[in-house]
Write an enzyme that holds these catalytic residues in place. Structure first.
Site, mmCIF file in Angstrom:
data_model
loop_
_atom_site.group_PDB
_atom_site.id
_atom_site.type_symbol
_atom_site.label_atom_id
_atom_site.label_comp_id
_atom_site.label_asym_id
_atom_site.label_seq_id
_atom_site.Cartn_x
_atom_site.Cartn_y
_atom_site.Cartn_z
ATOM 1 N N ASP A 102 -10.888 -0.715 -3.676
ATOM 2 C CA ASP A 102 -10.056 -1.908 -3.600
ATOM 3 C C ASP A 102 -8.990 -1.727 -2.527
ATOM 4 O OD1 ASP A 102 -9.068 -4.407 -4.171
ATOM 5 O OD2 ASP A 102 -8.244 -3.893 -6.132
ATOM 6 N N LYS A 103 -8.363 -2.859 -2.221
ATOM 7 C CA LYS A 103 -7.229 -2.894 -1.288
ATOM 8 C C LYS A 103 -6.086 -3.585 -2.006
ATOM 9 C CE LYS A 103 -5.948 -6.290 0.384
ATOM 10 N NZ LYS A 103 -4.952 -7.356 0.685
ATOM 11 N N HIS A 104 -4.874 -3.170 -1.720
ATOM 12 C CA HIS A 104 -3.723 -3.881 -2.271
ATOM 13 C C HIS A 104 -2.676 -3.995 -1.178
ATOM 14 C CE1 HIS A 104 -1.138 -5.479 -5.365
ATOM 15 N NE2 HIS A 104 -0.175 -4.654 -4.996
ATOM 16 N N SER A 105 -1.935 -5.103 -1.213
ATOM 17 C CA SER A 105 -0.934 -5.331 -0.173
ATOM 18 C C SER A 105 0.437 -5.494 -0.815
ATOM 19 C CB SER A 105 -1.328 -6.603 0.581
ATOM 20 O OG SER A 105 -0.209 -7.155 1.222
ATOM 21 N N THR A 163 -2.627 -14.137 -4.013
ATOM 22 C CA THR A 163 -4.075 -14.363 -3.944
ATOM 23 C C THR A 163 -4.553 -15.296 -5.060
ATOM 24 O OG1 THR A 163 -4.364 -12.221 -2.922
ATOM 25 C CG2 THR A 163 -6.301 -13.144 -3.983
ATOM 26 N N LYS A 199 -0.951 -0.148 -11.958
ATOM 27 C CA LYS A 199 -1.855 -1.291 -12.177
ATOM 28 C C LYS A 199 -3.183 -1.076 -11.454
ATOM 29 C CE LYS A 199 1.129 -4.491 -10.697
ATOM 30 N NZ LYS A 199 2.570 -4.366 -10.732
ATOM 31 N N LYS A 200 -3.103 -0.649 -10.207
ATOM 32 C CA LYS A 200 -4.329 -0.537 -9.410
ATOM 33 C C LYS A 200 -5.243 0.559 -9.958
ATOM 34 C CE LYS A 200 -4.675 -3.791 -6.991
ATOM 35 N NZ LYS A 200 -5.875 -4.615 -6.762
ATOM 36 N N ARG A 218 13.502 -4.678 -14.417
ATOM 37 C CA ARG A 218 13.969 -4.290 -13.072
ATOM 38 C C ARG A 218 14.425 -5.506 -12.288
ATOM 39 N NH1 ARG A 218 8.980 -1.874 -10.567
ATOM 40 N NH2 ARG A 218 10.245 -1.787 -8.692
ATOM 41 N N SER A 252 4.663 1.252 -10.315
ATOM 42 C CA SER A 252 4.305 -0.110 -10.684
ATOM 43 C C SER A 252 3.016 -0.540 -9.968
ATOM 44 C CB SER A 252 5.463 -1.043 -10.297
ATOM 45 O OG SER A 252 5.084 -2.383 -10.392
#
Ligand code: URA
Length: 443
Positions: free
Chosen positions: A82-85, A122, A189-190, A170, A185
């Site tokens: 996967d990718k996360h930004s 997204t 999740k990822k 937070r 964080s």
């Protein structure tokens, strides 16, 4: 051990053991720790930081606070990746990259988020597709990841629940900007998605989540180190967000932009280049390609053969959207009733763009939320956004805005015009990829 004793240790600059951090996350998850103690813990970490072992322990503890996905029983023929930004404006990379990587043999279980602040989400983009279900049952999600190779959905309540509560506290205790808390964080999740490989896109520039290039770099280094220590090979591309990535921003407008790339109609934009770089990194890191050149060849083939578009269409249809979205996008996607060009009022070269302001302009038009839970308008946004380095004359459009009505359009006009700085002398445009950080480089 008493929670207040754990907080005291961190407050006094001492390190916390894995057991202590597990007690904290357990208490956050089961509700036995109150918001006051969560806030005090977050502030103690904000002020005193965490060493690498603590950071890994907190990340793993958040990951394990709920459901952790496993894929081995499906005997998938390719890696799970996967990718996360960190988020941006006109950043619709996920919509293109997920199906594109799936078309090259990857399996992408992408759990995505909604817009946050000035950045688009997204899920909000996908929800501009009529019928698209961002919360399918587990069986549907797994079937799509296996058969189509990609499914982009929203976070379920059972995925890293400790993060949801900790993030909420937070947000209201001025403790968001802490690298160990951000890393735990994001990665908590990822990594709960059971990935073999993760590629992170950390943005740099006027629309980035981190306030300075140095802070973006610090976050990137921490993500590579902690992701690897927590068992998932992680690399980071630091990519430019000194201007919107696509030449548009707004939910339905960005789905149109994704389709243009997937149809092979847009191979010269920044969006295309950044998406291809991230996808290539994923293929190489996951062993689907031997090197960057090999990965780009595979990606070209997947795009030119129509396979990437096909994967996108199957995902959309599999999640309840129209089967013919790719062919009849204008029929299915909402269009705003009012459009208005914002024009330059002097001659020169666009030397800076306040990308955050453009993102806030979209929010103000109704394309993002003022309050959590607000409905958003999929049709509104910006298109034809002029790029850094472009020469403009008075009367030449800087962008076209799409609004629900004339009053909404006029309310944001000056904010949007102010986002562009025009100077007489040309300035250098920033690189698209500022740096790539891989496990070897930071180990
Ligand atoms: N995004 C997240 O998911 N968590 C953070 O802490 C910051 C950005």
């Amino acid at each position: 051990m008493l929670i207040q004793e754990i907080i005291r240790r961190k407050r006094d600059g001492q390190t916390l053991s894995r057991k202590m951090l597990d007690l904290i996350t357990q208490g956050i998850t089961d509700g036995s720790i109150g918001d006051a103690q969560i806030g005090a813990f977050a502030m103690a970490v904000y002020l005193n930081g965490m060493d690498r072992d603590e950071s890994v322990a907190l990340t793993e503890s958040i990951r394990d606070s709920g459901q952790v996905m496993h894929w081995h029983d499906l005997e998938l023929p390719g890696p799970v990746l996967d990718k996360h930004s960190t988020g941006g404006v006109g950043d619709l990379v996920s919509l293109v990259l997920g199906p594109w990587v799936a078309a090259c043999g990857g399996h992408v279980p992408m759990v995505s988020g909604r817009g946050l602040g000035h950045t688009g989400g997204t899920l909000d983009k996908l929800e501009s597709i009529p019928g698209y279900d961002i919360a399918p049952c587990d069986a549907t999600f797994r079937r799509l990841v296996k058969e189509v190779g990609v499914a982009i959905i929203g976070q379920t309540g059972s995925l890293a629940p400790a993060d949801k509560r900790l993030y909420g506290v937070r947000d209201v205790t001025a403790t968001v900007e802490s690298i160990p808390l951000i890393v735990a964080s994001i990665l908590g999740k990822k990594l709960a998605c059971g990935l073999d490989t993760l590629v992170m896109d950390v943005k740099v520039g006027s629309g980035a989540f981190m306030p300075t290039p140095a802070a973006s770099r610090e976050l990137a280094e921490a993500i590579v180190a902690i992701g690897g220590d927590a068992g998932t090979r992680t690399s980071v591309l630091l990519t430019d967000m000194n201007q919107p990535l696509a030449d548009c921003a707004g939910n339905a407008l960005e789905v149109h932009a994704a389709l243009r790339v997937l149809r092979g109609e847009d191979t010269s934009s920044r969006l295309y280049a950044v998406t291809q770089s991230l996808a290539a990194e994923m293929l190489v890191q996951a062993g689907l390609a031997g090197d960057d050149a090999d990965a780009r060849r595979l990606l070209d083939r997947a795009l030119n053969s129509g396979e990437a578009l096909e994967r996108f269409s199957r995902m959309v249809h599999g999640l309840g959207g129209p089967a013919d979205l790719a062919d009849r996008a204008c029929h299915h996607l909402a269009e705003a009733p009012v459009s208005l060009d914002i024009e330059a009022d002097c001659t020169g070269v666009i030397s800076a763009i306040d990308t955050r302001e453009l993102g806030m302009g979209v929010v103000e038009l109704g394309g993002g939320r003022r309050n959590p839970g607000d409905a958003i308008d999929p049709a509104v946004g910006l298109s034809r956004i002029a790029a850094l380095g472009e020469r403009v004359e008075p009367g030449q459009p800087l962008l076209r805005l799409h609004a629900r009505d004339r009053a909404d359009a006029e309310a944001v006009t000056s904010r949007l015009r102010r986002a562009f700085s025009v100077s007489e002398t040309p300035t250098d445009t920033p690189p698209l990829v500022h740096a790539t950080l891989r496990p070897e480089a930071t180990a």
